[in-house]
Design an enzyme around this catalytic site. Structure first.
Site, mmCIF file in Angstrom:
data_model
loop_
_atom_site.group_PDB
_atom_site.id
_atom_site.type_symbol
_atom_site.label_atom_id
_atom_site.label_comp_id
_atom_site.label_asym_id
_atom_site.label_seq_id
_atom_site.Cartn_x
_atom_site.Cartn_y
_atom_site.Cartn_z
ATOM 1 N N CYS A 102 -11.549 -6.201 49.454
ATOM 2 C CA CYS A 102 -12.304 -7.387 49.870
ATOM 3 C C CYS A 102 -13.744 -7.028 50.218
ATOM 4 O O CYS A 102 -14.504 -7.884 50.680
ATOM 5 C CB CYS A 102 -11.628 -8.073 51.059
ATOM 6 S SG CYS A 102 -11.489 -7.030 52.538
ATOM 7 N N GLU A 158 -13.099 -10.661 45.861
ATOM 8 C CA GLU A 158 -11.942 -9.772 45.898
ATOM 9 C C GLU A 158 -11.910 -9.026 44.563
ATOM 10 O O GLU A 158 -12.138 -9.625 43.507
ATOM 11 C CB GLU A 158 -10.666 -10.583 46.085
ATOM 12 C CG GLU A 158 -9.511 -9.801 46.652
ATOM 13 C CD GLU A 158 -9.403 -9.902 48.163
ATOM 14 O OE1 GLU A 158 -8.443 -9.346 48.702
ATOM 15 O OE2 GLU A 158 -10.285 -10.525 48.786
#
Length: 367
Positions: free
Chosen positions: A323, A357
């Site tokens: 992330c 992501e």
């Protein structure tokens, strides 16, 4: 959010993020990118708002991260339709109840694609029996409006559940329905459509891999349960008790027979694998019984520590879900000494922001 979403700019903003990643990782040998766009609205399954009181008025607010200016929020188009419906319905009900609105300072919403909703009301005062009665009336009023809702009250050192502190999500992943229990105040993937894309991608890129899978930071078993079909056995670790409990339930409800969960941090598992320490929490799990060929890591924004990096490069295949591209790049500088990137995917988990992501599959270089 009181201003319209720049939906006509969505593709431009996504392309800009993709270009940034391509440039950021330019020093590595990259395969073709798989890009998974998000819906342009109603994609976020959870949201948190402060509550602003102005005499008899009461409304949701957020704060500008740069100016700290308070912004009134009457609708929130990035959030699920269910959250928006609940936001509209709950304000007049709170305004009409002195007990419910007294010292209420925050509301958290957690929703699912299966149309379940969990609302947490957070207070600067101790909650009593009168609050419980009022909260039950609130739940009934929301139910009468067609909202399948569960309510939790929180105050300092206090948590009251009217009935339950979880909801169950059902995701259609490659034509198979998986159930995932999501617990209040625990981590869950915020963008359900992108989560489906991530799990589908992970299943597809591991179909030809044999052996056993080790997963770190497994949360409620999100990846390990979906990936169990591609491996002989799966051992997953997670440190948060609520997430471990949810993962155990998810294993059972999905009738998965080859996954075990251990409540260990990545650092503790590293010590256990090296034989440095023994953990009672590994009772019933013999690490020697596993033939790990693959490791999956989905670390926090800080990335992987040095000891964990040294541990994961021993595996033939590494699946890395990140992330934070910056800490990922730093970790890859170490990992790519021994591994090469075979698959690379970009998941637009957070549209209209700079965040992305990223999923990678890395394989050991030929000796």
């Amino acid at each position: 959010m009181t201003t319209p979403l720049p939906e006509n700019e969505y593709q431009f903003l996504l392309d800009k993020k993709v270009q940034h990643i391509t440039t950021l990782f330019g020093e590595f040998s990259l395969p073709p990118l798989d890009i998974f766009p998000s819906p342009s609205r109603h994609y976020r399954m959870r949201a948190e708002f402060r509550i602003w009181h102005n005499k008899e008025e009461l409304y949701h607010v957020m704060y500008d991260p740069y100016t700290q200016k308070r912004i009134r929020v009457d609708s929130f188009p990035i959030a699920s339709k269910l959250i928006n419906l609940a936001m509209q319905a709950i304000v007049p009900l709170l305004k009409s109840s002195e007990i419910l609105r007294d010292k209420l300072f925050q509301i958290d919403y957690l929703s699912t694609l299966s149309n379940q909703l969990l609302i947490t009301l957070i207070y600067h005062r101790k909650l009593n029996e009168d609050w419980l009665i009022a909260a039950k009336n609130l739940k009934q009023n929301l139910t009468n409006q067609g909202i399948d809702v569960h309510i939790v009250g929180r105050a300092s050192n206090q948590k009251i559940c009217l009935d339950q502190d979880y909801i169950d999500e059902r995701l259609n992943i490659l034509n198979h329905i998986y159930t995932y229990r999501q617990v209040e105040n625990s981590f869950t993937q915020p963008n359900a459509k992108i989560n489906i894309d991530m799990l589908s991608w992970a299943i597809n890129v591991t179909k030809e891999i044999s052996g056993d899978l080790l997963e770190l930071y497994c949360g409620n078993g999100n990846f390990s349960i979906a990936l169990a079909q591609n491996f002989n056995k799966v051992l997953a670790t997670e440190i948060a008790k609520a997430s471990v409990k949810a993962a155990q339930y998810n294993i059972t409800v999905n009738t998965i027979n080859n996954v075990k969960i251990a409540r260990l941090s990545a650092e503790e598992l590293t010590d256990a694998m090296k034989g440095v320490r023994k953990f009672k929490r590994l009772d019933g799990i013999d690490l020697a019984d596993y033939q790990f060929s693959t490791i999956l890591v989905d670390p926090p924004r800080s990335g992987l520590d040095k000891n964990t990096l040294e541990m994961i490069i021993k595996y033939q295949t590494i699946i890395y879900i990140s992330c934070n591209p910056l800490t990922l790049k730093d970790n890859l500088s170490f990992i790519c000494k021994t591994h090469k990137i075979g698959q690379l995917a970009i998941f637009d988990q957070f549209p209209y922001t700079d965040h992305l992501e990223i999923g990678l599959v890395l394989s050991k270089k030929d000796e």
